[in-house]
Design an enzyme around this catalytic site. Structure first.
Site, PDB file in Angstrom:
ATOM      1  N   LYS A 117      13.425  84.124 -27.388  1.00 31.52           N
ATOM      2  CA  LYS A 117      13.164  85.478 -27.869  1.00 31.52           C
ATOM      3  C   LYS A 117      13.379  85.419 -29.372  1.00 31.52           C
ATOM      4  O   LYS A 117      14.506  85.365 -29.858  1.00 31.52           O
ATOM      5  CB  LYS A 117      14.100  86.511 -27.257  1.00 31.52           C
ATOM      6  CG  LYS A 117      13.839  87.927 -27.799  1.00 31.52           C
ATOM      7  CD  LYS A 117      14.924  88.907 -27.392  1.00 31.52           C
ATOM      8  CE  LYS A 117      14.623  90.313 -27.904  1.00 31.52           C
ATOM      9  NZ  LYS A 117      14.555  90.393 -29.390  1.00 31.52           N
ATOM     10  N   HIS A 118      12.293  85.407 -30.123  1.00 31.41           N
ATOM     11  CA  HIS A 118      12.414  85.335 -31.573  1.00 31.41           C
ATOM     12  C   HIS A 118      12.532  86.741 -32.150  1.00 31.41           C
ATOM     13  O   HIS A 118      12.246  87.732 -31.490  1.00 31.41           O
ATOM     14  CB  HIS A 118      11.199  84.622 -32.173  1.00 31.41           C
ATOM     15  CG  HIS A 118      11.576  83.667 -33.264  1.00 31.41           C
ATOM     16  ND1 HIS A 118      12.649  83.871 -34.104  1.00 31.41           N
ATOM     17  CD2 HIS A 118      11.007  82.495 -33.674  1.00 31.41           C
ATOM     18  CE1 HIS A 118      12.732  82.871 -34.957  1.00 31.41           C
ATOM     19  NE2 HIS A 118      11.759  82.015 -34.721  1.00 31.41           N
ATOM     20  N   ALA A 119      12.999  86.805 -33.399  1.00 28.67           N
ATOM     21  CA  ALA A 119      13.039  88.087 -34.091  1.00 28.67           C
ATOM     22  C   ALA A 119      11.628  88.653 -34.168  1.00 28.67           C
ATOM     23  O   ALA A 119      10.655  87.908 -34.374  1.00 28.67           O
ATOM     24  CB  ALA A 119      13.620  87.904 -35.489  1.00 28.67           C
TER      25      ALA A 119
ATOM     26  N   TRP B 204      15.400  85.763 -37.888  1.00 30.51           N
ATOM     27  CA  TRP B 204      14.163  85.611 -38.646  1.00 30.51           C
ATOM     28  C   TRP B 204      14.306  84.754 -39.899  1.00 30.51           C
ATOM     29  O   TRP B 204      13.299  84.402 -40.520  1.00 30.51           O
ATOM     30  CB  TRP B 204      13.700  87.007 -39.103  1.00 30.51           C
ATOM     31  CG  TRP B 204      14.854  87.841 -39.547  1.00 30.51           C
ATOM     32  CD1 TRP B 204      15.529  88.768 -38.807  1.00 30.51           C
ATOM     33  CD2 TRP B 204      15.552  87.768 -40.798  1.00 30.51           C
ATOM     34  NE1 TRP B 204      16.587  89.282 -39.526  1.00 30.51           N
ATOM     35  CE2 TRP B 204      16.622  88.690 -40.745  1.00 30.51           C
ATOM     36  CE3 TRP B 204      15.354  87.023 -41.961  1.00 30.51           C
ATOM     37  CZ2 TRP B 204      17.506  88.875 -41.812  1.00 30.51           C
ATOM     38  CZ3 TRP B 204      16.236  87.201 -43.026  1.00 30.51           C
ATOM     39  CH2 TRP B 204      17.302  88.125 -42.942  1.00 30.51           C
TER      40      TRP B 204
ATOM     41  N   GLU C  33      29.713  90.165 -44.368  1.00 31.27           N
ATOM     42  CA  GLU C  33      28.657  89.251 -44.771  1.00 31.27           C
ATOM     43  C   GLU C  33      27.595  90.019 -45.550  1.00 31.27           C
ATOM     44  O   GLU C  33      27.025  90.988 -45.046  1.00 31.27           O
ATOM     45  CB  GLU C  33      28.014  88.586 -43.551  1.00 31.27           C
ATOM     46  CG  GLU C  33      26.898  87.627 -43.926  1.00 31.27           C
ATOM     47  CD  GLU C  33      26.332  86.891 -42.729  1.00 31.27           C
ATOM     48  OE1 GLU C  33      26.079  85.681 -42.850  1.00 31.27           O
ATOM     49  OE2 GLU C  33      26.140  87.528 -41.671  1.00 31.27           O
TER      50      GLU C  33
ATOM     51  N   CYS D 148      22.900  81.861 -43.090  1.00 27.36           N
ATOM     52  CA  CYS D 148      24.234  81.983 -42.487  1.00 27.36           C
ATOM     53  C   CYS D 148      25.260  81.192 -43.276  1.00 27.36           C
ATOM     54  O   CYS D 148      26.377  81.660 -43.496  1.00 27.36           O
ATOM     55  CB  CYS D 148      24.201  81.487 -41.040  1.00 27.36           C
ATOM     56  SG  CYS D 148      23.135  82.448 -39.955  1.00 27.36           S
TER      57      CYS D 148
ATOM     58  N   GLU E  23      26.140  81.073 -32.759  1.00 29.74           N
ATOM     59  CA  GLU E  23      26.211  80.770 -34.197  1.00 29.74           C
ATOM     60  C   GLU E  23      26.023  82.096 -34.905  1.00 29.74           C
ATOM     61  O   GLU E  23      24.916  82.633 -34.959  1.00 29.74           O
ATOM     62  CB  GLU E  23      25.138  79.750 -34.597  1.00 29.74           C
ATOM     63  CG  GLU E  23      25.343  79.157 -35.974  1.00 29.74           C
ATOM     64  CD  GLU E  23      24.733  79.994 -37.075  1.00 29.74           C
ATOM     65  OE1 GLU E  23      25.496  80.782 -37.706  1.00 29.74           O
ATOM     66  OE2 GLU E  23      23.529  79.887 -37.318  1.00 29.74           O
TER      67      GLU E  23
ATOM     68  N   GLY F  80      22.957  84.961 -34.783  1.00 26.63           N
ATOM     69  CA  GLY F  80      22.835  86.336 -35.249  1.00 26.63           C
ATOM     70  C   GLY F  80      24.161  86.839 -35.789  1.00 26.63           C
ATOM     71  O   GLY F  80      25.032  86.059 -36.174  1.00 26.63           O
TER      72      GLY F  80
END
Length: 457
Positions: free
Chosen positions: A156-158, A132, A361, A264, A230, A208
């Protein structure tokens, strides 16, 4: 199957829209329709594909204001960052249209007794699972390259940026992309596994967390399908002994809070040599403390809300756990008493192994500062991570910094004396737990193609 997706404005906690999940039959029909569209698209010339992709870039720019508004409403991005994102996506379309035909052109090679030809054939339907934080860019990054290659694309998006995924589909089709060639799937995780297994799906790409990457890679491997991953990172930015602190402090603050820190390749760990440590900490903390949280549509805001309340709460737990294990908060570190998923710009020092601030992270506006004895120690600390997506080096000796970056920094991308998010003509991707495969720079166009050998006598 779970209930409908409901999107929420993270700045106001107010509902935006509701989307019904597709049932299994609808999902299967959507995949089949994408495959059917691919069968025609794969036969289009490279120049014809490039023309459509160029038109998509123009349509993105023409739709910029409406799209930017929706993204900021769905995920809390500053409106200026949303505009920047769409311009980047349009630039990706421009680069792909300009360079795709030559990157994917047949190559002739000498072989004994004849001519060899390497031809790049599209594979088929490529399935993308995207997060997202950049609702337009994350989808465009893999979709445009694969459309140029001649593939069909599923997204498939968030859930919290479902509207942005559908908006992008409409942009593509307004620009002349054949219907169903780029298909948005509104599905849950169980259905996603079924899509990976679908016989029409020939490759899978995910952006993700490293945990999600392991799950998706395993499922794809069980079905002998290639993946590009990624994943997350805790990018280290090194302030070497000969660094220009004016340059370093400004770039490091930008690198940490851009996109509300939810990037990211954000600058996350700041590894500072002893010579500069005290002054860097003081100046960096002053700038972070001055960051103003506010409405993402307010031009005076430096920091909008995080994309969801649960994400904000997870970040705060990481900060709290790090403090329990010895880290010290210099600014921020408390959930503000206000509506929305806000979290202040936060600086942690005394960061050490075993703390989330060191090992994991932190996906939000939290900076971890680590003291190094010297340049060699700084590089050792930087590489002492399971991640390797991006990183940075600040040094007035550009040649030495370049050598350190190319020979010693174990990461996919390195910024020298600055901060960069992504550039269309440069490869994007990481190593170690940050994933594998490359996007941008022409590399993404060849991740999901059949490099086919023709032997002509």
């Amino acid at each position: 199957m779970s209930g409908p997706i409901k999107t929420i404005n993270p700045a106001t906690d107010e509902p935006l829209a509701e989307y019904a999940l597709m049932n299994d039959d609808q999902v299967d029909a959507a995949v089949e329709a994408c495959h059917k569209a691919f069968l025609d698209w794969r036969l289009k010339s490279l120049d014809d594909r490039a023309a459509v992709i160029r038109a998509i870039g123009k349509e993105l720019r023409d739709s910029k204001d409406a799209f930017a508004k929706l993204m900021s409403q769905e995920v809390g991005k500053l409106i200026s960052a949303s505009h920047d994102e769409i311009e980047l996506c349009a630039a990706i379309c421009d680069f792909t249209a300009d360079n795709g035909p030559s990157e994917l052109a047949d190559e002739e090679r000498e072989i004994p007794g004849g001519t060899g030809v390497v031809t790049y054939s599209p594979l088929g339907v490529i399935y993308g699972i995207q997060p997202w934080n950049f609702p337009c860019y994350q989808a465009v990054r893999y979709a445009i390259a694969n459309l140029m290659a001649g593939n069909g694309v599923l997204l498939k998006h968030a859930a919290n940026c479902t509207g942005s995924g559908l908006f992008l589909r409409d942009v593509f089709e307004r620009a002349g992309l054949p219907e169903n060639l780029f298909t948005v799937l509104i599905i849950d995780h169980d259905q996603s596994d079924t899509v990976i297994e679908h016989e029409r799906v020939r490759g899978v790409t995910l952006t993700g967390s490293d945990g999600a990457g392991k799950v998706v890679a395993k499922k794809a491997a069980e079905n002998l399908k290639k993946t590009v991953l990624e994943l997350g990172s805790n990018d280290a930015y090194l302030i070497l002994q000969d660094a220009d602190l004016d340059v370093a402090v400004d770039a490091c603050v930008t690198g940490r809070i851009y996109n509300n820190g939810e990037t990211c390749v954000a600058a996350k760990r700041f590894i500072v040599t002893a010579r500069h440590y005290d002054e860097f900490v003081d100046r960096f903390t002053q700038k972070m403390r001055a960051m103003k949280m506010g409405d993402p549509f307010d031009e005076d805001s430096d920091l909008g809300p995080m994309a969801r309340g649960d994400l904000r709460d997870t970040l705060h737990e990481q900060v709290t756990d790090s403090v329990k294990k010895g880290a010290k908060i210099l600014c921020g570190g408390e959930i503000p008493d206000r509506t929305g998923a806000y979290y202040p710009a936060t600086v942690l020092v005394d960061v050490a192994p075993g703390q989330p601030a060191h090992d994991d992270e932190l996906f939000g506006p939290v900076a971890s500062i680590i003291k190094a004895k010297d340049d060699e120690d700084a590089m050792r600390i930087a590489n002492d991570s399971r991640y390797g997506l991006g990183g940075g080096i600040f040094s007035q000796d550009e040649d030495r910094a370049r050598e350190l970056a190319s020979r010693h920094f174990d990461t996919g991308m390195v910024c020298i004396n600055g901060y960069n998010l992504a550039i269309p003509n440069m490869p994007f991707g990481g190593v170690k737990d940050s994933g594998y495969g490359r996007e941008h720079g022409g590399f993404g166009m060849k991740e999901f193609v059949n490099a086919k050998s023709l032997y002509i006598a």
